[in-house]
Design a protein around this motif. Structure first.
Motif, PDB file in Angstrom:
ATOM      1  N   HIS A  65      -8.743  -4.717   4.819  1.00  0.00           N
ATOM      2  CA  HIS A  65      -7.288  -4.806   4.726  1.00  0.00           C
ATOM      3  C   HIS A  65      -6.755  -5.813   5.736  1.00  0.00           C
ATOM      4  O   HIS A  65      -7.426  -6.186   6.701  1.00  0.00           O
ATOM      5  CB  HIS A  65      -6.639  -3.434   4.969  1.00  0.00           C
ATOM      6  CG  HIS A  65      -6.972  -2.843   6.308  1.00  0.00           C
ATOM      7  ND1 HIS A  65      -8.079  -2.043   6.502  1.00  0.00           N
ATOM      8  CD2 HIS A  65      -6.368  -2.944   7.528  1.00  0.00           C
ATOM      9  CE1 HIS A  65      -8.127  -1.666   7.763  1.00  0.00           C
ATOM     10  NE2 HIS A  65      -7.114  -2.203   8.407  1.00  0.00           N
ATOM     11  N   VAL A  73      -9.249  -5.564  -1.470  1.00  0.00           N
ATOM     12  CA  VAL A  73      -8.655  -5.985  -0.207  1.00  0.00           C
ATOM     13  C   VAL A  73      -7.175  -5.636  -0.258  1.00  0.00           C
ATOM     14  O   VAL A  73      -6.482  -6.008  -1.215  1.00  0.00           O
ATOM     15  CB  VAL A  73      -8.830  -7.498   0.041  1.00  0.00           C
ATOM     16  CG1 VAL A  73      -8.052  -7.919   1.288  1.00  0.00           C
ATOM     17  CG2 VAL A  73     -10.293  -7.849   0.208  1.00  0.00           C
ATOM     18  N   VAL A  74      -6.695  -4.913   0.741  1.00  0.00           N
ATOM     19  CA  VAL A  74      -5.311  -4.433   0.767  1.00  0.00           C
ATOM     20  C   VAL A  74      -4.514  -5.267   1.767  1.00  0.00           C
ATOM     21  O   VAL A  74      -4.988  -5.566   2.866  1.00  0.00           O
ATOM     22  CB  VAL A  74      -5.255  -2.944   1.144  1.00  0.00           C
ATOM     23  CG1 VAL A  74      -3.814  -2.485   1.323  1.00  0.00           C
ATOM     24  CG2 VAL A  74      -5.951  -2.100   0.082  1.00  0.00           C
ATOM     25  N   TYR A 121       0.835  -1.202   0.000  1.00  0.00           N
ATOM     26  CA  TYR A 121       0.000   0.000   0.000  1.00  0.00           C
ATOM     27  C   TYR A 121       0.871   1.253   0.000  1.00  0.00           C
ATOM     28  O   TYR A 121       0.654   2.182   0.766  1.00  0.00           O
ATOM     29  CB  TYR A 121      -0.931  -0.018   1.209  1.00  0.00           C
ATOM     30  CG  TYR A 121      -2.181   0.809   1.024  1.00  0.00           C
ATOM     31  CD1 TYR A 121      -3.028   0.585  -0.049  1.00  0.00           C
ATOM     32  CD2 TYR A 121      -2.529   1.812   1.920  1.00  0.00           C
ATOM     33  CE1 TYR A 121      -4.174   1.330  -0.220  1.00  0.00           C
ATOM     34  CE2 TYR A 121      -3.686   2.557   1.762  1.00  0.00           C
ATOM     35  CZ  TYR A 121      -4.500   2.316   0.682  1.00  0.00           C
ATOM     36  OH  TYR A 121      -5.642   3.054   0.510  1.00  0.00           O
ATOM     37  N   ASP A 143      -0.634  -5.213   3.588  1.00  0.00           N
ATOM     38  CA  ASP A 143       0.644  -4.522   3.765  1.00  0.00           C
ATOM     39  C   ASP A 143       1.237  -4.954   5.097  1.00  0.00           C
ATOM     40  O   ASP A 143       0.502  -5.185   6.070  1.00  0.00           O
ATOM     41  CB  ASP A 143       0.468  -3.001   3.731  1.00  0.00           C
ATOM     42  CG  ASP A 143       1.778  -2.282   3.445  1.00  0.00           C
ATOM     43  OD1 ASP A 143       1.950  -1.785   2.318  1.00  0.00           O
ATOM     44  OD2 ASP A 143       2.646  -2.220   4.342  1.00  0.00           O
ATOM     45  N   LEU A 152      -1.689   1.495   7.032  1.00  0.00           N
ATOM     46  CA  LEU A 152      -3.107   1.129   7.005  1.00  0.00           C
ATOM     47  C   LEU A 152      -3.930   1.839   8.072  1.00  0.00           C
ATOM     48  O   LEU A 152      -5.113   1.545   8.226  1.00  0.00           O
ATOM     49  CB  LEU A 152      -3.244  -0.390   7.175  1.00  0.00           C
ATOM     50  CG  LEU A 152      -2.571  -1.224   6.081  1.00  0.00           C
ATOM     51  CD1 LEU A 152      -2.658  -2.707   6.417  1.00  0.00           C
ATOM     52  CD2 LEU A 152      -3.195  -0.962   4.726  1.00  0.00           C
TER      53      LEU A 152
END
Length: 358
Positions: free
Chosen positions: A172, A156-157, A137, A159, A165
């Motif tokens: 996420h 959907v992230v 991200y 990291d 975030l």
């Protein structure tokens, strides 16, 4: 004086895993504390039953003793009962104090809140299907997510840096995208595509290999930081390997040479407020248009969308402005220009589900 060293990727992963382990350890301590309290109550109840109390009286006596509320005994106690009660008080008070300490620690350090938020986020992710997973991200990941969200797609992230975030409202995961379990938690089995935008090309190659092994049919778009790494990413299984610097340089050159053309394409592809779009529509097996010529299909006349190009599975390359005699094969991809209603009409015409990308 030597320059300060930047933490390595492995060091960041160890720190991340340390934070996750700390959170899980706090939750484990809560479970152990509650379990110990239940065990003390069970032991006390059984002990008082042995001393002649009824089960209800035994539980009542145990709870009042452990809670140290000072109520009188339900029944008179003999010597054995007094000894048992003293032992139970010592065990009970210690267990209750330990429970209070653990609960206060979990609440003040935010572990319970994080656990509940994680449960809600996991539920949101498990409800998604046909979404796009973005791994990393940073600037590229944020730009990709912003465009996808603006065009109505689920994201959907993933990291490994929790700071990136903070305040992110989209589903996420704070985790290592190189771990298969993290990709499974992100719903890779139900995802439409995956965008790999990690900091290091070596990590991106590993992620591409892992994602391809988990989902052989998944569309994988990988960010390449160097020109040489593009070929490696494609060998690793990336559907497309993109070098943002190279694309940015070419777009700048296009704006210098053909500003109106470049601006038109830029607006059509990236302006969310414009109704018209350049879209791709896959002709599935069994489509009523498969086997017909472009002239017979008459995309513009039957849907209103303009046919710009077609890619046949037998050829692989695009045929721009295809002649009317060109036969549309099953599995072909039509590149069309039109508004959402025209594209929707074309999808219905070819028998492609809404949202199918091809």
């Amino acid at each position: 004086m030597p320059a300060p060293r930047t933490p390595s990727v492995s060091a960041r992963r160890r720190a991340l895993l340390g934070g996750v382990t700390s959170g899980r350890g706090a939750l484990l301590r809560v479970r152990v504390a509650v379990g110990a309290l239940v065990a003390v109550i069970v032991i006390g109840t059984v002990g008082y039953v042995v001393l002649g109390f009824t089960p209800l009286e035994a539980m009542y006596q145990t709870v009042t003793t452990v809670a140290t509320v000072g109520f009188r005994e339900v029944r008179p106690l003999g010597a054995a009962g007094m000894v048992f009660t003293m032992v139970l008080i010592l065990l009970g008070v210690g267990t209750v104090l330990y429970n209070l300490g653990v609960l206060v620690e979990a609440v003040t350090e935010g572990h319970l809140r994080e656990h509940l938020e994680r449960r809600r986020m996991d539920q949101r992710i498990s409800d998604l299907s046909g979404h796009i997973i973005i791994c990393g991200y940073g600037r590229v990941g944020r730009a990709s997510a912003a465009h996808l969200l603006a065009t109505g797609h689920a994201v959907v992230v993933i990291d490994s840096d929790p700071e990136r975030l903070v305040g992110v409202e989209v589903p996420h995961l704070v985790g290592d995208a190189l771990v298969d379990d993290t990709l499974r938690e992100a719903g890779i089995a139900r995802a439409r595509a995956l965008i790999a935008a990690l900091e290091q090309d070596a990590d991106t190659v590993y992620l591409t290999l892992s994602a391809r092994a988990l989902r052989p049919d998944l569309v994988i778009v990988a960010r390449a930081r160097t020109v040489d790494s593009k070929a490696k990413l494609q060998l690793a299984g990336a559907t497309r390997a993109v070098n943002p610097q190279l694309i940015g340089g070419r777009r700048m050159a296009s704006f210098a040479l053909y500003p109106d053309v470049a601006e038109f394409l830029d607006v059509v592809m990236h302006d969310e407020e414009l109704d018209y779009r350049i879209e791709q529509v896959r002709v599935p097996e069994g489509s009523p248009l498969a086997g017909q010529s472009v002239g017979q299909v008459d995309v513009s006349g039957r849907s209103g969308a303009q046919l710009l190009a077609v890619r046949m599975p037998s050829r692989g390359h695009f045929v721009p402005n295809p002649p009317p005699a060109t036969v549309v094969e099953a599995g072909a991809t039509l590149i069309v220009f039109g508004d959402p209603g025209q594209v929707r009409a074309l999808r219905e015409l070819v028998g492609t589900p809404q949202g199918g990308a091809g």
